[in-house]
Design an enzyme around this catalytic site. Sequence first.
Site, PDB file in Angstrom:
ATOM      1  N   GLU A  18       0.845  -1.200   0.000  1.00  0.00           N
ATOM      2  CA  GLU A  18       0.000   0.000   0.000  1.00  0.00           C
ATOM      3  C   GLU A  18       0.873   1.241   0.000  1.00  0.00           C
ATOM      4  OE1 GLU A  18      -2.995   0.927  -0.208  1.00  0.00           O
ATOM      5  OE2 GLU A  18      -4.395  -0.582   0.545  1.00  0.00           O
ATOM      6  N   ASP A  19       0.326   2.337  -0.523  1.00  0.00           N
ATOM      7  CA  ASP A  19       1.022   3.623  -0.420  1.00  0.00           C
ATOM      8  C   ASP A  19       0.865   4.193   0.982  1.00  0.00           C
ATOM      9  OD1 ASP A  19      -1.732   3.995  -0.735  1.00  0.00           O
ATOM     10  OD2 ASP A  19      -1.558   5.618  -2.195  1.00  0.00           O
ATOM     11  N   ASP A  51      -4.619   4.911   6.206  1.00  0.00           N
ATOM     12  CA  ASP A  51      -5.214   6.057   6.906  1.00  0.00           C
ATOM     13  C   ASP A  51      -6.213   5.501   7.933  1.00  0.00           C
ATOM     14  OD1 ASP A  51      -6.522   8.371   7.626  1.00  0.00           O
ATOM     15  OD2 ASP A  51      -6.995   9.035   5.622  1.00  0.00           O
ATOM     16  N   PHE A  70      -2.631  15.642   5.236  1.00  0.00           N
ATOM     17  CA  PHE A  70      -2.873  15.138   3.890  1.00  0.00           C
ATOM     18  C   PHE A  70      -1.573  15.264   3.103  1.00  0.00           C
ATOM     19  CE2 PHE A  70      -4.200  15.289  -0.530  1.00  0.00           C
ATOM     20  CZ  PHE A  70      -4.996  14.158  -0.571  1.00  0.00           C
ATOM     21  N   ARG A 120       1.148  12.488  -8.165  1.00  0.00           N
ATOM     22  CA  ARG A 120       1.689  11.123  -8.005  1.00  0.00           C
ATOM     23  C   ARG A 120       3.144  11.031  -8.453  1.00  0.00           C
ATOM     24  NH1 ARG A 120      -2.641   7.869  -6.744  1.00  0.00           N
ATOM     25  NH2 ARG A 120      -4.608   8.210  -7.813  1.00  0.00           N
TER      26      ARG A 120
END
Length: 179
Positions: free
Chosen positions: A103-104, A107, A156, A169
Amino acid sequence: MKKVTLHDKTFEEYISREKIQTRIDELAIEIDKDYADKTITMVGNLTGAFIIMADLCRHIHTPVDVKFVKYSSYEGMATTHVVKERMGFGGMDLSGRHVMIVEDIIDTGLTLHYLLDLLKHKGAASIKVFSLLLKPDSVQKEVQVDYVGFDIPNDFVVGYGLDYDGMGRDLDSIYKLSS
Ligand code: IMP
């Protein structure tokens, strides 16, 4: 300080490319030790994981079988609390495989929880999780993450695969929203 504007928001550099590379090197050594004599079936969750997947699989020496799925819960800058399948496991044969979900960012943990639930029924020999970033204060679902690049606060962030409404990205370091 490096700054970038995406759509209507300004972001400032937060984790440099050098720091990311050093951390990936450290984790790659750990992963190689953990998976000695095995093959890893790396399942990246698109779109955000595409950069870290490309890095990770080239930093480790363990043989890898690279696969992708696409499950998401985010729109814009917030979670929708509903995980949508855009490209699923389908007929992927994972029985007897050593699966590593990549996963990046984690959260709320909803996406990962959903993925792990689906994987339970696929007969994998082992399942581990790698995430470049983790927001520990935001996690709502109990999930075990075996390899974490960086713990970060509830900011964020964009870059290194992560986007703000489709943009950012391609940034080669991680940026956070300027206050
Ligand atoms: P979770 O289901 O709430 O854990 O959300 C995981 C997904 O939300 C990630 O794969 C990202 O696509 C997205 N996401 C969560 N936090 C951020 C962020 O700070 N920036 C960009 N995308 C994020």
